[in-house]
Design an enzyme around this catalytic site. Structure first.
Site, PDB file in Angstrom:
ATOM      1  N   ARG A 126      18.396  -5.488  11.059  1.00  0.00           N
ATOM      2  CA  ARG A 126      18.405  -4.289  10.217  1.00  0.00           C
ATOM      3  C   ARG A 126      17.558  -3.160  10.802  1.00  0.00           C
ATOM      4  O   ARG A 126      17.540  -2.053  10.270  1.00  0.00           O
ATOM      5  CB  ARG A 126      17.901  -4.615   8.811  1.00  0.00           C
ATOM      6  CG  ARG A 126      18.825  -5.450   7.964  1.00  0.00           C
ATOM      7  CD  ARG A 126      20.230  -4.877   7.809  1.00  0.00           C
ATOM      8  NE  ARG A 126      20.304  -3.470   7.494  1.00  0.00           N
ATOM      9  CZ  ARG A 126      20.414  -2.952   6.290  1.00  0.00           C
ATOM     10  NH1 ARG A 126      20.460  -3.727   5.245  1.00  0.00           N
ATOM     11  NH2 ARG A 126      20.505  -1.657   6.123  1.00  0.00           N
TER      12      ARG A 126
ATOM     13  N   THR B 214       6.015 -19.133   0.599  1.00  0.00           N
ATOM     14  CA  THR B 214       5.461 -18.991  -0.747  1.00  0.00           C
ATOM     15  C   THR B 214       6.220 -17.940  -1.535  1.00  0.00           C
ATOM     16  O   THR B 214       7.107 -17.253  -1.018  1.00  0.00           O
ATOM     17  CB  THR B 214       3.969 -18.597  -0.695  1.00  0.00           C
ATOM     18  OG1 THR B 214       3.873 -17.272  -0.161  1.00  0.00           O
ATOM     19  CG2 THR B 214       3.168 -19.574   0.159  1.00  0.00           C
TER      20      THR B 214
ATOM     21  N   HIS C  89       5.147 -15.147  -2.437  1.00  0.00           N
ATOM     22  CA  HIS C  89       4.612 -13.829  -2.080  1.00  0.00           C
ATOM     23  C   HIS C  89       5.731 -12.820  -1.799  1.00  0.00           C
ATOM     24  O   HIS C  89       5.651 -11.656  -2.220  1.00  0.00           O
ATOM     25  CB  HIS C  89       3.691 -13.981  -0.866  1.00  0.00           C
ATOM     26  CG  HIS C  89       3.043 -12.720  -0.422  1.00  0.00           C
ATOM     27  ND1 HIS C  89       2.014 -12.124  -1.121  1.00  0.00           N
ATOM     28  CD2 HIS C  89       3.266 -11.932   0.653  1.00  0.00           C
ATOM     29  CE1 HIS C  89       1.639 -11.028  -0.494  1.00  0.00           C
ATOM     30  NE2 HIS C  89       2.381 -10.893   0.581  1.00  0.00           N
TER      31      HIS C  89
ATOM     32  N   GLU D 120       0.798  -1.222   0.000  1.00  0.00           N
ATOM     33  CA  GLU D 120       0.000   0.000   0.000  1.00  0.00           C
ATOM     34  C   GLU D 120       0.838   1.283   0.000  1.00  0.00           C
ATOM     35  O   GLU D 120       0.316   2.373  -0.233  1.00  0.00           O
ATOM     36  CB  GLU D 120      -0.959   0.007   1.196  1.00  0.00           C
ATOM     37  CG  GLU D 120      -2.100  -0.987   1.085  1.00  0.00           C
ATOM     38  CD  GLU D 120      -1.695  -2.430   1.330  1.00  0.00           C
ATOM     39  OE1 GLU D 120      -2.342  -3.327   0.751  1.00  0.00           O
ATOM     40  OE2 GLU D 120      -0.738  -2.687   2.097  1.00  0.00           O
TER      41      GLU D 120
ATOM     42  N   CYS E 220       8.546  -3.589   6.115  1.00  0.00           N
ATOM     43  CA  CYS E 220       9.296  -4.835   6.193  1.00  0.00           C
ATOM     44  C   CYS E 220       8.542  -5.947   5.477  1.00  0.00           C
ATOM     45  O   CYS E 220       7.328  -6.092   5.644  1.00  0.00           O
ATOM     46  CB  CYS E 220       9.514  -5.214   7.657  1.00  0.00           C
ATOM     47  SG  CYS E 220      10.438  -6.748   7.883  1.00  0.00           S
ATOM     48  N   VAL E 221       9.283  -6.719   4.680  1.00  0.00           N
ATOM     49  CA  VAL E 221       8.758  -7.917   4.044  1.00  0.00           C
ATOM     50  C   VAL E 221       9.679  -9.061   4.457  1.00  0.00           C
ATOM     51  O   VAL E 221      10.901  -8.961   4.290  1.00  0.00           O
ATOM     52  CB  VAL E 221       8.734  -7.797   2.498  1.00  0.00           C
ATOM     53  CG1 VAL E 221       8.120  -9.035   1.874  1.00  0.00           C
ATOM     54  CG2 VAL E 221       8.011  -6.544   2.053  1.00  0.00           C
TER      55      VAL E 221
END
Length: 143
Positions: A118, A76, A78, A48, A70-71
């Site tokens: 991080r 998967t 994704h 978003e 953060c990812v």
């Protein structure tokens, strides 16, 4: 141009709240230490962030955005889709809008422990600090 009239919009995806709170705190502290105005906006996830930035763009003034989020890789595909799409979208927005600067402070991590490292509060490796530092340097180029 007067530095005091510029304001950085910090767009925070607070899905991983513990991590993004630390990123936000480091970014805010650095901006405050450099007498830089800012406002904070929270969105549900990193996907978003570019959508929100697009919505907030002004064609008549300088747009300064700090993207924080953060990812973390799961089981998967994704992780790859989101990381690539958001990074490309941020680049596309700044490339298509000559009065827009976006500093990317989004962590793309393979594990939660890597993301926490991080975003560690007392570290110059904190991605929020790094993004804010880059923004301050870009503002100095403008004024």
């Amino acid at each position: 141009m007067n530095k005091k009239i510029l304001s950085v919009s910090i767009v925070v995806a607070d899905y991983y709240k513990e991590i993004t709170d630390s990123l936000t705190n480091a970014a805010v502290e650095h901006l405050q230490n450099n007498n830089t105005n800012y406002e904070i906006f929270k969105v549900p996830g990193v996907y978003e962030i570019p959508q929100f930035i697009n919505w907030k763009l002004s064609k008549k003034k300088i747009n300064l955005f700090l993207a924080l989020g953060c990812v973390i890789k799961g089981d998967t595909y994704h992780f790859e889709v989101i990381s690539d799409a958001v990074g490309q979208s941020l680049l596309d927005i700044s490339s298509a809008n000559s009065k827009t600067i976006i500093s990317n402070g989004i962590i793309n991590a393979y594990s939660e422990s890597q993301a926490k490292k991080r975003s560690k509060a007392d570290s110059k490796k904190n991605k929020g600090f790094e993004a804010a530092s880059a923004m301050v340097r870009m503002i100095e180029c403008l004024v």
